[in-house]
Design an enzyme around this catalytic site. Structure first.
Site, PDB file in Angstrom:
ATOM      1  N   ASP A  37      65.571  -8.954 -35.065  1.00 19.89           N
ATOM      2  CA  ASP A  37      65.819  -9.442 -33.712  1.00 19.89           C
ATOM      3  C   ASP A  37      67.324  -9.657 -33.537  1.00 19.89           C
ATOM      4  O   ASP A  37      68.058  -9.808 -34.520  1.00 19.89           O
ATOM      5  CB  ASP A  37      65.077 -10.758 -33.449  1.00 19.89           C
ATOM      6  N   GLU A 152      50.065  -2.927 -27.083  1.00 24.31           N
ATOM      7  CA  GLU A 152      49.458  -4.099 -27.725  1.00 24.31           C
ATOM      8  C   GLU A 152      48.506  -4.778 -26.754  1.00 24.31           C
ATOM      9  O   GLU A 152      48.859  -4.994 -25.606  1.00 24.31           O
ATOM     10  CB  GLU A 152      50.581  -5.069 -28.133  1.00 24.31           C
ATOM     11  N   CYS A 280      52.889 -12.020 -19.246  1.00 20.85           N
ATOM     12  CA  CYS A 280      52.350 -10.662 -19.083  1.00 20.85           C
ATOM     13  C   CYS A 280      51.792 -10.367 -17.689  1.00 20.85           C
ATOM     14  O   CYS A 280      52.317  -9.490 -16.998  1.00 20.85           O
ATOM     15  CB  CYS A 280      51.281 -10.394 -20.141  1.00 20.85           C
TER      16      CYS A 280
HETATM   17  N1  LIG Z   1      53.060 -11.877 -25.298  1.00 23.20           N
HETATM   18  C1  LIG Z   1      51.904 -11.228 -25.248  1.00 23.20           C
HETATM   19  O1  LIG Z   1      50.827 -11.828 -25.302  1.00 23.20           O
HETATM   20  C2  LIG Z   1      51.875  -9.739 -25.139  1.00 23.20           C
HETATM   21  C3  LIG Z   1      50.651  -9.063 -25.324  1.00 23.20           C
HETATM   22  C4  LIG Z   1      50.638  -7.681 -25.233  1.00 23.20           C
HETATM   23  C5  LIG Z   1      51.801  -6.992 -24.942  1.00 23.20           C
HETATM   24  N2  LIG Z   1      52.982  -7.667 -24.748  1.00 23.20           N
HETATM   25  C6  LIG Z   1      54.196  -6.910 -24.484  1.00 23.20           C
HETATM   26  O2  LIG Z   1      54.934  -6.847 -25.703  1.00 23.20           O
HETATM   27  C7  LIG Z   1      56.342  -6.887 -25.420  1.00 23.20           C
HETATM   28  C8  LIG Z   1      56.976  -8.063 -26.126  1.00 23.20           C
HETATM   29  O3  LIG Z   1      56.418  -9.237 -25.593  1.00 23.20           O
HETATM   30  P1  LIG Z   1      56.738 -10.671 -26.206  1.00 23.20           P
HETATM   31  O4  LIG Z   1      55.911 -11.645 -25.448  1.00 23.20           O
HETATM   32  O5  LIG Z   1      56.601 -10.600 -27.675  1.00 23.20           O
HETATM   33  O6  LIG Z   1      58.290 -10.792 -25.797  1.00 23.20           O
HETATM   34  P2  LIG Z   1      59.372 -11.883 -26.189  1.00 23.20           P
HETATM   35  O7  LIG Z   1      60.266 -12.006 -25.050  1.00 23.20           O
HETATM   36  O8  LIG Z   1      58.676 -13.087 -26.754  1.00 23.20           O
HETATM   37  O9  LIG Z   1      60.142 -11.225 -27.414  1.00 23.20           O
HETATM   38  C9  LIG Z   1      60.961 -10.116 -27.300  1.00 23.20           C
HETATM   39  C10 LIG Z   1      61.995 -10.193 -28.411  1.00 23.20           C
HETATM   40  O10 LIG Z   1      62.775  -8.997 -28.394  1.00 23.20           O
HETATM   41  C11 LIG Z   1      64.090  -9.346 -28.794  1.00 23.20           C
HETATM   42  N3  LIG Z   1      65.013  -8.272 -28.438  1.00 23.20           N
HETATM   43  C12 LIG Z   1      65.472  -7.931 -27.199  1.00 23.20           C
HETATM   44  N4  LIG Z   1      66.301  -6.883 -27.306  1.00 23.20           N
HETATM   45  C13 LIG Z   1      66.356  -6.549 -28.612  1.00 23.20           C
HETATM   46  C14 LIG Z   1      67.015  -5.518 -29.330  1.00 23.20           C
HETATM   47  N5  LIG Z   1      67.780  -4.609 -28.707  1.00 23.20           N
HETATM   48  N6  LIG Z   1      66.869  -5.447 -30.661  1.00 23.20           N
HETATM   49  C15 LIG Z   1      66.077  -6.364 -31.315  1.00 23.20           C
HETATM   50  N7  LIG Z   1      65.412  -7.348 -30.675  1.00 23.20           N
HETATM   51  C16 LIG Z   1      65.545  -7.437 -29.341  1.00 23.20           C
HETATM   52  C17 LIG Z   1      64.337 -10.651 -28.061  1.00 23.20           C
HETATM   53  O11 LIG Z   1      65.424 -11.376 -28.611  1.00 23.20           O
HETATM   54  C18 LIG Z   1      62.986 -11.346 -28.239  1.00 23.20           C
HETATM   55  O12 LIG Z   1      62.960 -12.176 -29.392  1.00 23.20           O
HETATM   56  C19 LIG Z   1      56.457  -6.941 -23.900  1.00 23.20           C
HETATM   57  O13 LIG Z   1      56.591  -5.641 -23.407  1.00 23.20           O
HETATM   58  C20 LIG Z   1      55.135  -7.523 -23.477  1.00 23.20           C
HETATM   59  O14 LIG Z   1      54.774  -7.154 -22.175  1.00 23.20           O
HETATM   60  C21 LIG Z   1      53.034  -9.032 -24.855  1.00 23.20           C
END
Ligand SMILES: NC(=O)c1ccc[n+]([C@@H]2O[C@H](COP(=O)([O-])OP(=O)(O)OC[C@H]3O[C@@H](n4cnc5c(N)ncnc54)[C@H](O)[C@@H]3O)[C@@H](O)[C@H]2O)c1
Length: 449
Positions: A37, A152, A280
């Site tokens: 990250d 996911e 989401c």
């Molecule tokens: N949260 C859920 O329940 C869920 C479920 C299914 C799908 N999703 C999808 O999964 C994806 C991630 O969701 P999340 O809730 O985990 O997001 P989040 O915002 O909690 O985490 C994203 C992470 O990516 C990091 N990041 C950003 N740019 C980066 C880079 N260039 N290199 C490395 N790290 C980087 C950020 O610092 C952050 O920690 C989204 O597209 C979301 O829609 C989320």
């Protein structure tokens, strides 16, 4: 079962809810996992064997994997990305102010990884992206690398359980072999499910019989956003009918129980209340409307769902106003800042939205959540008083709002409080408990008692 484990090293880019869950679980399925990250706060916490969010089962998995050396949190793409056979990109895809998806992080992750990827590596998109994105991400990656969309579906609060009981794993690509290698990761997780359950402390039932579904790239992308949009649609549909139930004397729970008994329809997600929030549904609905528009397609049904959802916080506040009179100066307890029970996630929190509305109306609002107090602070107006215990928040409150169905809120005996109005914005309490009491029970689409 198919022979698994042709791949041993994985990199996970993005240590949010999805990335941490994916990495923590894969690290117990025979893989060495680099979890990357750009946010030092998150990586520093992860290095101590803890997550920055609350999610059942994740901390024990993290702690054990870090101690075993199978999970390596890092601020750097190297050596993780250059060692990995499979790279899961799990970075955030928030919405822009116009509702379109912000793909800045998706492209930044692919561009940073591109020069480091080894020949024949597989770059897997787990982030939720608008249909058509993969084709463009593909262009920034070397030709020797395969690209797979593997959206996911886990639910926050249930991520370990869901991974061990998946309904379907979807993978879309023009490279069938790459898809099989991605499926192998999930087959390995399935083989290790008893061990993962034991370490995490999450109870599991019979082996999952989920499907492995192969599609083209665009279909995989569209499956994910369509699933979320449909769930959001069901909630808004229930809320729309709940307003009619309120106006006509019907009871939305009775209505939806019977409607949902039709197996063509199903009861799940027909829950009326303060509307959906979280990281989401709001952005995925907005993103699907926006990406449809770029293809010249309108989605009026989704715009209506958005409008209904937008109206619900105001609707419950208005119901409280109708029951209690002017809310200015009233002492109000707001229970529940997490967007749902079981998580500390307060992104687009409906509870925070209600608290802010009440605060704007001049009420004295105290708010409490068992896990999300800290994460909700950014979502709340400064004058909303966040307290540390249930006792403190309830103390002296004239009106109580229940905005998240945490078990401690559902099981609480509100008849022992001095509140005159109890607003059940989740329809999670039993209205008959409040019959014949001086306290007024108000649900959404349920007859007031
Ligand atoms: N949260 C859920 O329940 C869920 C479920 C299914 C799908 N999703 C999808 O999964 C994806 C991630 O969701 P999340 O809730 O985990 O997001 P989040 O915002 O909690 O985490 C994203 C992470 O990516 C990091 N990041 C950003 N740019 C980066 C880079 N260039 N290199 C490395 N790290 C980087 C950020 O610092 C952050 O920690 C989204 O597209 C979301 O829609 C989320």
């Amino acid at each position: 079962m198919k022979e698994v484990m042709s791949t041993k090293t994985i990199a996970v880019i993005g240590s949010g809810y999805v990335g941490v869950s994916t990495a923590a679980i894969a690290a117990h399925a025979g893989y060495k996992v680099h979890l990357i990250d750009v946010n030092p706060d998150r990586i520093n916490v992860l290095k101590t064997g803890k997550s920055f969010f609350y999610e059942e089962g994740i901390d024990p998995l993290l702690a054990q994997a870090i101690e075993d050396g199978t999970l390596i949190p890092s601020l750097s793409y190297e050596p993780g990305v250059s060692e990995a056979d499979i790279i899961f990109s799990c970075v955030g895809t928030p919405d822009n102010p116009d509702g379109s998806s912000n793909l800045e992080y998706v492209f930044a992750a692919a561009e940073t990884a591109a020069p480091l990827l080894k020949e024949n590596a597989i770059f897997v998109q787990k982030s939720t992206v608008p249909v058509g994105t993969g084709k463009k991400v593909r262009e920034v990656l070397p030709e020797t690398v395969s690209y797979v969309s593997n959206p996911e579906f886990l639910r926050e609060a249930k991520s370990v359980y869901d991974t061990l009981h998946f309904d379907r794993i979807v993978a879309g690509s023009d490279d069938g072999q790459a898809i099989e290698k991605v499926f192998d990761v999930y087959r390995a997780i399935d083989e290790h499910r008893d061990h993962i359950a034991e370490v995490s402390g999450v109870s599991i039932v019979a082996p999952s019989h989920g499907k492995y579904i192969t599609t083209n790239l665009e279909s995989a992308e569209l499956i994910k956003v369509t699933s979320n949009a449909f769930l959001a649609l069901k909630i808004s549909f229930a809320n729309s009918i709940a307003k009619l139930a309120d106006a006509s004397g019907a009871d939305i729970e009775q209505v939806m129980d019977a409607v949902g008994d039709d197996e063509r329809i199903g009861r799940a997600f027909f829950n009326a209340g303060r509307g959906y929030g979280g990281g989401c549904f709001p952005k995925d609905v907005a993103g699907l409307i926006s990406s449809s528009n770029t293809f010249g397609v309108e989605q009026p049904i989704l715009s209506a769902a958005q409008d209904i959802n937008e109206s619900m916080a105001g609707y419950v506040v208005e119901k409280a106003h109708a029951a209690a009179g002017d809310l200015a100066g009233k002492k109000i307890a707001l229970l529940g800042l997490a967007f749902k029970a079981g998580t500390s996630d307060a992104r687009k929190s409906p509870g925070a939205k209600i608290a802010n509305m009440l605060d704007k109306l001049g009420a004295h609002v105290s708010a409490y959540d068992p896990k999300a107090n800290e994460e909700a602070k950014d979502e709340l107006r400064a004058s909303v008083n966040v307290v540390d215990t249930m006792i403190e928040v309830i103390d002296g409150a004239e009106i109580i709002f229940v905005a998240t169905a945490w078990p401690e809120f559902v099981d609480y005996d509100y008849t022992q409080t001095s509140a005159k109005v109890l607003v059940d914005a989740m329809n999670c309490l039993e209205p008959s408990t409040y019959a014949n009491l001086s306290m007024k029970y108000i649900g959404v689409g349920r007859r007031s008692i």
